[in-house]
Design an enzyme around this catalytic site. Structure first.
Site, short mmCIF file in Angstrom:
data_model
loop_
_atom_site.label_atom_id
_atom_site.label_comp_id
_atom_site.label_asym_id
_atom_site.label_seq_id
_atom_site.Cartn_x
_atom_site.Cartn_y
_atom_site.Cartn_z
N GLU A 94 0.83 -1.21 0.00
CA GLU A 94 0.00 0.00 0.00
C GLU A 94 0.87 1.26 0.00
OE1 GLU A 94 -3.13 0.10 -0.49
OE2 GLU A 94 -3.89 -1.86 0.07
N ASP A 227 -4.55 -9.86 -8.56
CA ASP A 227 -4.76 -8.84 -9.62
C ASP A 227 -3.56 -8.09 -10.19
OD1 ASP A 227 -4.63 -7.49 -7.17
OD2 ASP A 227 -6.61 -6.60 -7.29
N GLU A 361 -12.16 0.26 -10.49
CA GLU A 361 -11.79 -0.69 -11.56
C GLU A 361 -12.71 -0.69 -12.77
OE1 GLU A 361 -11.94 -1.48 -8.28
OE2 GLU A 361 -9.78 -1.59 -7.89
C1 DMJ Z 1 -6.34 0.56 -5.03
O1 DMJ Z 1 -5.52 0.81 -3.94
C2 DMJ Z 1 -5.56 -0.08 -6.16
O2 DMJ Z 1 -6.27 0.03 -7.36
C3 DMJ Z 1 -5.26 -1.54 -5.89
O3 DMJ Z 1 -4.66 -2.15 -7.01
C4 DMJ Z 1 -6.55 -2.27 -5.57
N1 DMJ Z 1 -7.34 -1.63 -4.53
C5 DMJ Z 1 -7.55 -0.20 -4.61
C6 DMJ Z 1 -8.77 0.23 -5.40
O4 DMJ Z 1 -9.85 -0.59 -5.40
#
Ligand code: DMJ
Length: 467
Positions: A94, A227, A361
């Site tokens: 993060e 992902d 997304e």
């Molecule tokens: C964001 O911090 C980033 O896109 C991450 O890859 C996935 N989660 C959140 C958004 O949903």
């Protein structure tokens, strides 16, 4: 008032950004996030006691939208207050995607030295996370003591694929900007470890033990926990001006395995990406998984065996399914996860999967599909999302997530996520802008939508690209 037909959509996204920013500034300035209902700061333990997540995440969006005053005040805050000398246990992933990524983009867009300096300083603080027997980093790190560990819930003490697999773009740029090769070496070693391992059916499990170098549970997902690992393989190749052949091969091989084992079509004709648990499919798709539509389309151009059209088609099908997941709710905002079993299609069936937390997304995929096909339906779908956000998520004190998108009455979760400013609003703005704003030949977006420049080979970047 924002939905007045006289306003153009990119003006509307800019006004949304203004509302989100002004309220953050008014009620939570300098703290990580805003609670827009209770009008106070929100602290998430993902960043330990590092502060200012919304400011750093929003910098490049402010810059791109030409919100000059706001960009200036954000820059001043970074100069004076952004402090990494804290005793804090943080999430390496993060902090990398939001803080390192945000600072790098702000540097490349504005040229302000303070962002380069802070990005490299923070990158150095993250390096002890790689002190494991294999060099696969820990998920959590105390940036004062340098002691790392993994999430207690992760299978057999494993590190998470989407976490250690989502450092590559930022770390290559840290080496590029600091002249110190160590950052790039650390992420290239992750690839080496992965390439030595057998992959079940060519798939990458979400869990890998950093001590033994062996996979944990054989769970595979293109949503949460998996992902952005796939996203970064493709983008590493694009960011290297298409010289990183290893990244390219790993990406297209992975997509082949995903198509064979995870992608299915419902009886109603909707394509979806299921989750794989030791060979058994769970017919569920997460909101997070919806980014894959944009990824497939972005990767279409380099697809082997004349499959360009096919990869665009995969992107279009996933975009359509994700749009359906929005359209089949009362609020026209998508749930956290939706299912294709028990007689439903693209609908959440469990109460704890019905929330929407301002995630980007689906809009991200519309933006890629729009740029790569210019089919007007993607802008229309983006506009539907704007209307729904304005109607249900906008509150006096900013924007809030929703607890149940199938309900007619909003129950707000009282969090304005920092990724709403860095991603959701930026992708909306780009969807409604011309293609020459951050053109894909020159920029790739990290997984938090922070643009990083392609390291063109003609500009003397051979060395970075070969590492
Ligand atoms: C964001 O911090 C980033 O896109 C991450 O890859 C996935 N989660 C959140 C958004 O949903």
């Amino acid at each position: 008032f924002l939905l007045n037909q006289h306003y153009n959509p990119s003006f509307v996204s800019l006004q949304m950004m203004k509302h989100a920013w002004d309220n953050y500034k008014r009620y939570a300035w300098g703290l990580n996030e805003l609670k827009p209902i209770s009008k106070q700061g929100h602290s998430s333990n993902l960043f330990g006691n590092i502060q200012g997540a919304t400011i750093v995440d929003a910098l490049d969006t402010l810059y791109i939208m030409e919100m000059k005053e706001e960009f200036k005040e954000a820059t001043e805050w970074v100069e004076k207050n952004l402090d990494f000398n804290v005793n804090a246990e943080i999430s390496v992933f993060e902090v990398n995607i939001r803080f390192v990524g945000g600072l790098l983009s702000a540097y490349y867009l504005s040229g302000e030295e303070v962002f380069r300096k802070k990005a490299v300083e923070l990158g150095e603080k993250l390096l002890p996370a790689f002190n494991t027997p294999t060099g696969i980093p820990w998920a959590l790190l105390n940036i004062k003591s340098g002691i790392g560990r993994n999430w207690p819930w992760a299978s057999g003490g494993s590190s998470i694929l989407a976490e250690f697999g989502t450092l590559h773009l930022e770390f290559v740029h840290l080496s590029h900007l600091s002249g110190n090769p160590v950052f790039a070496e650390k992420v290239m070693n992750i690839r080496k470890v992965l390439n030595r391992l057998d992959k079940p059916e060519g798939l990458y499990p979400n869990y890998l033990n950093p001590s033994s170098g062996q996979w944990g549970q054989h769970h595979v997902s293109i949503g949460g926990l998996g992902d952005s690992f796939y996203e970064y393989l493709l983008k590493a190749w694009l960011m290297s001006d298409k010289t990183d052949e290893e990244g390219k091969k790993m990406y297209y091989d992975a997509v082949q395995a995903i198509e064979t084992h995870l992608i299915r079509k419902s009886s109603g004709g909707l394509m979806y990406i299921a989750e794989w648990k030791g060979g058994l499919l769970e017919h569920k798709m997460g909101h997070l998984t919806c980014f894959a539509g944009g990824m497939f389309a972005l990767g279409a151009d380099g697809a082997p065996n004349d499959k360009t059209g096919h990869h665009i088609e995969l992107g279009a099908e996933i975009a359509r399914t994700c749009h359906e997941s929005y359209d089949r709710t009362s609020m026209k905002l998508g749930p956290e996860a939706f299912r294709f079993d028990g007689g439903v299609e693209a609908i959440a069936t469990r109460q704890n999967e019905k929330y929407y937390i301002l995630r980007p997304e689906v809009i991200e995929t519309y933006m890629y599909m729009w740029r790569l096909t210019h089919d007007p339906k993607y802008r229309q779908w983006g506009w539907e999302a704007v209307e729904a956000l304005e109607k249900h998520c906008r509150v006096d004190g900013g924007y809030s997530g929703i607890r149940d998108v199938y309900n007619n009455r909003e129950s707000h979760d009282d969090v304005q996520q920092s990724f709403f400013l860095s991603e959701t609003l930026k992708y909306l703005y780009l969807l409604f802008s011309e293609d020459d704003l951050l053109p894909f030949e020159h920029w790739v977006f990290n997984t938090e939508a922070h643009p990083l420049p392609v390291l063109h080979k003609d500009d003397g970047n051979e060395e970075e690209n070969q590492k």
